[in-house]
Design a protein around this motif. Structure first.
Motif, PDB file in Angstrom:
ATOM      1  N   ILE A 128       0.698  -0.986   0.107  1.00  0.00           N
ATOM      2  CA  ILE A 128      -0.037   0.106  -0.118  1.00  0.00           C
ATOM      3  C   ILE A 128       1.376   1.204  -0.333  1.00  0.00           C
ATOM      4  O   ILE A 128       0.325   2.113  -0.639  1.00  0.00           O
ATOM      5  CB  ILE A 128      -1.200   0.035   0.826  1.00  0.00           C
ATOM      6  CG1 ILE A 128      -1.944   1.135   0.613  1.00  0.00           C
ATOM      7  CG2 ILE A 128      -0.251  -0.096   2.635  1.00  0.00           C
ATOM      8  CD1 ILE A 128      -2.596   1.120  -0.187  1.00  0.00           C
ATOM      9  N   SER A 129       1.733   1.255   0.789  1.00  0.00           N
ATOM     10  CA  SER A 129       2.969   2.466   0.537  1.00  0.00           C
ATOM     11  C   SER A 129       3.374   2.164  -1.285  1.00  0.00           C
ATOM     12  O   SER A 129       3.790   3.881  -1.324  1.00  0.00           O
ATOM     13  CB  SER A 129       4.094   2.232   1.609  1.00  0.00           C
ATOM     14  OG  SER A 129       4.169   2.122   3.193  1.00  0.00           O
TER      15      SER A 129
ATOM     16  N   PRO B 273       0.639   2.949  -4.778  1.00  0.00           N
ATOM     17  CA  PRO B 273      -0.022   4.206  -4.933  1.00  0.00           C
ATOM     18  C   PRO B 273       0.520   4.794  -5.720  1.00  0.00           C
ATOM     19  O   PRO B 273       0.448   5.494  -7.148  1.00  0.00           O
ATOM     20  CB  PRO B 273      -0.804   4.497  -3.862  1.00  0.00           C
ATOM     21  CG  PRO B 273      -1.040   3.173  -3.366  1.00  0.00           C
ATOM     22  CD  PRO B 273       0.108   1.827  -3.399  1.00  0.00           C
ATOM     23  N   ARG B 274       1.862   5.196  -5.019  1.00  0.00           N
ATOM     24  CA  ARG B 274       3.317   6.125  -5.571  1.00  0.00           C
ATOM     25  C   ARG B 274       3.040   5.605  -7.186  1.00  0.00           C
ATOM     26  O   ARG B 274       3.681   6.337  -7.920  1.00  0.00           O
ATOM     27  CB  ARG B 274       4.208   5.640  -4.969  1.00  0.00           C
ATOM     28  CG  ARG B 274       5.433   6.514  -5.648  1.00  0.00           C
ATOM     29  CD  ARG B 274       7.190   6.309  -4.439  1.00  0.00           C
ATOM     30  NE  ARG B 274       7.289   5.129  -4.548  1.00  0.00           N
ATOM     31  CZ  ARG B 274       8.209   4.844  -3.662  1.00  0.00           C
ATOM     32  NH1 ARG B 274       8.829   5.759  -3.550  1.00  0.00           N
ATOM     33  NH2 ARG B 274       9.621   4.019  -3.750  1.00  0.00           N
TER      34      ARG B 274
ATOM     35  N   LYS C  20       0.645   6.164  -9.668  1.00  0.00           N
ATOM     36  CA  LYS C  20       0.952   8.483 -10.017  1.00  0.00           C
ATOM     37  C   LYS C  20       1.987   8.368 -10.695  1.00  0.00           C
ATOM     38  O   LYS C  20       1.982   9.096 -11.515  1.00  0.00           O
ATOM     39  CB  LYS C  20       1.186   8.648  -8.545  1.00  0.00           C
ATOM     40  CG  LYS C  20       0.213   9.915  -8.111  1.00  0.00           C
ATOM     41  CD  LYS C  20       0.102  10.500  -6.749  1.00  0.00           C
ATOM     42  CE  LYS C  20       2.052  10.578  -6.087  1.00  0.00           C
ATOM     43  NZ  LYS C  20       1.985  11.045  -5.107  1.00  0.00           N
TER      44      LYS C  20
ATOM     45  N   VAL D 129      -5.278   8.541  -8.701  1.00  0.00           N
ATOM     46  CA  VAL D 129      -5.553   7.462  -7.509  1.00  0.00           C
ATOM     47  C   VAL D 129      -6.882   7.555  -7.520  1.00  0.00           C
ATOM     48  O   VAL D 129      -6.373   9.495  -6.510  1.00  0.00           O
ATOM     49  CB  VAL D 129      -4.933   6.606  -6.517  1.00  0.00           C
ATOM     50  CG1 VAL D 129      -4.938   6.103  -5.374  1.00  0.00           C
ATOM     51  CG2 VAL D 129      -3.349   6.323  -7.145  1.00  0.00           C
ATOM     52  N   LEU D 130      -7.486   7.319  -7.514  1.00  0.00           N
ATOM     53  CA  LEU D 130      -8.809   8.408  -6.678  1.00  0.00           C
ATOM     54  C   LEU D 130      -9.725   8.164  -5.937  1.00  0.00           C
ATOM     55  O   LEU D 130     -10.502   8.840  -4.811  1.00  0.00           O
ATOM     56  CB  LEU D 130     -10.230   7.725  -7.467  1.00  0.00           C
ATOM     57  CG  LEU D 130     -10.524   7.402  -9.225  1.00  0.00           C
ATOM     58  CD1 LEU D 130     -11.808   7.230  -9.947  1.00  0.00           C
ATOM     59  CD2 LEU D 130     -10.432   9.414  -9.116  1.00  0.00           C
ATOM     60  N   LYS D 131      -9.685   6.901  -5.185  1.00  0.00           N
ATOM     61  CA  LYS D 131      -9.830   6.132  -3.285  1.00  0.00           C
ATOM     62  C   LYS D 131      -9.085   5.388  -2.596  1.00  0.00           C
ATOM     63  O   LYS D 131      -8.831   4.329  -3.529  1.00  0.00           O
ATOM     64  CB  LYS D 131     -11.126   5.661  -3.437  1.00  0.00           C
ATOM     65  CG  LYS D 131     -11.519   5.803  -2.545  1.00  0.00           C
ATOM     66  CD  LYS D 131     -12.207   6.859  -1.660  1.00  0.00           C
ATOM     67  CE  LYS D 131     -13.329   7.847  -0.345  1.00  0.00           C
ATOM     68  NZ  LYS D 131     -13.009   8.730   0.264  1.00  0.00           N
ATOM     69  N   VAL D 132      -8.247   5.196  -1.917  1.00  0.00           N
ATOM     70  CA  VAL D 132      -8.079   4.452  -1.141  1.00  0.00           C
ATOM     71  C   VAL D 132      -8.853   3.858   0.479  1.00  0.00           C
ATOM     72  O   VAL D 132      -8.839   4.692   1.075  1.00  0.00           O
ATOM     73  CB  VAL D 132      -6.719   4.582  -0.360  1.00  0.00           C
ATOM     74  CG1 VAL D 132      -5.416   3.338   0.406  1.00  0.00           C
ATOM     75  CG2 VAL D 132      -5.597   5.333  -1.279  1.00  0.00           C
TER      76      VAL D 132
ATOM     77  N   TYR E 267      -6.187  -3.082   1.884  1.00  0.00           N
ATOM     78  CA  TYR E 267      -6.848  -1.964   1.063  1.00  0.00           C
ATOM     79  C   TYR E 267      -7.424  -2.384   0.114  1.00  0.00           C
ATOM     80  O   TYR E 267      -7.292  -2.900  -1.108  1.00  0.00           O
ATOM     81  CB  TYR E 267      -5.512  -1.531   0.753  1.00  0.00           C
ATOM     82  CG  TYR E 267      -4.872  -0.083   2.069  1.00  0.00           C
ATOM     83  CD1 TYR E 267      -5.594   0.674   2.581  1.00  0.00           C
ATOM     84  CD2 TYR E 267      -4.363  -1.118   2.935  1.00  0.00           C
ATOM     85  CE1 TYR E 267      -5.432   1.246   4.331  1.00  0.00           C
ATOM     86  CE2 TYR E 267      -4.058  -0.199   4.189  1.00  0.00           C
ATOM     87  CZ  TYR E 267      -4.426   0.921   4.547  1.00  0.00           C
ATOM     88  OH  TYR E 267      -3.354   1.098   6.021  1.00  0.00           O
TER      89      TYR E 267
END
Lengths: 80, 300
Positions: A47-48, A51-52, A55, A61-64, A72
């Motif tokens: 999760i770290s 998303p990075r 991006k 990324v609309l939602k976590v 997640y």
């Protein structure tokens, strides 16, 4: 389940970095611009990092959403 | 090192060898009789494929055909016969390949790939390292020091090139700032922060404990909505580190320096070391003897 309608979903729980990102990337390549992809990820490094990396590739990324089991759910909008 | 064998060389050399050039180092005697290593100057460990071809050719022509990568990102051509030393050096220089340092002087600067290559990079460590190398390597202020003087530039707080083990070392850093309107309260920054500096409050907004923040920027890079932004970036500086027989980690001297301020810090550290260091001691030993606070007064 989500305020964002999803066009496809991929469960990457138990999949290590960076394979989880590569699988996300390959799935996004199959999709159309503007489509929403739902990704399930483990807590910790995935999760770290995912998303990075998503991006960095120019997607949004609309939602976590933190799930009750500690993992997640990610909603990604394919861009470009 | 060959510099210690100057007399032997002068009496027995079969052809003219530039003794003045030997003082800048880079020519190292091997254990085997009459064989030498040429250490090359490859600042920040960066070299083009064409240069590598040229080095390869010299190694095959004059050396044993083997190269060694040093722990400081240098390349050494092994097995060069004493008689061929000057020719090999001349041919390297004609190809634009520079010979590197050994001995009590400012050494070739090392660096990680830094921002632009490494996803974690926060500073242009290659550019900063190259600029410092150009400015100080082989220059008067970096020659005739009490002992060797090593400098490295790390792109981020992971410190891969080990700034705390260098006489003066730098690492990139970034101070984060939250744009609350852009935050959707997802909490990725809380789980990403390895320092436990970020905790989500009752309103679902991240609260940062500045005392725990090490300026790594993980919150900024992982934030899905770009709500964490860069407030300021710069270089943290450490001094007095060394490895060897009696290792010691360098101490934090300053934070959020610009590249120009980093250069000024090295200039002042070299001047301090030259004037206060005893022959054979590294900067860290000088600092321990004279006092870290006094050192900081000299260099800041």
């Amino acid at each position: 389940m989500s305020e964002f309608p999803v066009d496809d979903s991929i469960d990457l729980r138990g999949v290590l970095c960076p394979i989880n990102f590569v699988k996300t990337k390959l799935k996004l390549e199959e999709m159309d611009d503007g489509d929403h992809l739902e990704v399930f990820l483990d807590e910790g490094e995935p999760i770290s990092n995912v998303p990075r990396s998503v991006k960095d590739e120019g997607h949004q990324v609309l939602k976590v959403i933190k799930e009750t089991d500690g993992n997640y759910r990610l909603i990604i909008k394919k861009s470009g | 090192m060959i510099a210690d064998k100057g007399e032997y060389m002068e009496n027995s050399m079969p052809k003219a060898i530039d003794l003045a050039a030997l003082k800048t180092g880079g020519l190292i005697k091997q254990k085997e009789k009459d064989l030498f290593v040429i250490r090359l100057r490859t600042p920040v460990g960066k070299i083009s494929a064409d240069e590598l071809d040229k080095i390869s050719n010299i190694s095959k022509k004059h050396g044993s055909g083997m190269l060694h990568f040093t722990v400081r990102q240098g390349i050494e051509i092994q097995g060069i016969k004493f008689d061929d030393l000057q020719t090999a050096k001349d041919e390297l220089e004609a190809d634009g390949i520079r010979v590197g340092a050994c001995g009590p002087r400012f050494r070739v600067v090392t660096a990680c790939p830094g921002e632009g290559i490494c996803p974690n990079g926060l500073s242009p460590s290659q550019e900063v390292g190259l600029s410092l190398d150009e400015e100080f390597y082989g220059e008067e202020e970096g020659l005739d020091l009490p002992h060797k003087f090593k400098v490295t530039v790390a792109g981020c707080t992971s410190c891969c090139p080990k700034p705390q083990e260098n006489d003066v070392g730098f690492h990139g850093q970034v101070e984060p700032e939250l744009v609350e309107d852009d935050c959707n309260g997802c909490g990725v920054c809380e789980v990403t922060c390895k320092e436990g500096s970020i905790v989500m409050d009752d309103n679902g907004l991240p609260i940062k404990d500045d005392d725990k923040c090490i300026y790594c920027g993980d919150c900024i890079s992982s934030c899905p909505t770009d709500a964490w932004v860069k407030k300021r970036t710069g270089l943290a500086a450490y001094a007095g580190g060394r490895w060897g027989r009696h290792p010691e980690l360098g101490k934090l001297v300053a934070e959020f320096l610009t590249a120009e301020e980093a250069s000024a810090l090295i200039r002042k550290s070299l001047a301090f070391y030259k004037s206060s260091g005893k022959r054979g001691e590294r900067l860290g030993v000088t600092i321990n003897r004279i006092g870290f606070d006094k050192f900081k007064e000299h260099v800041l």
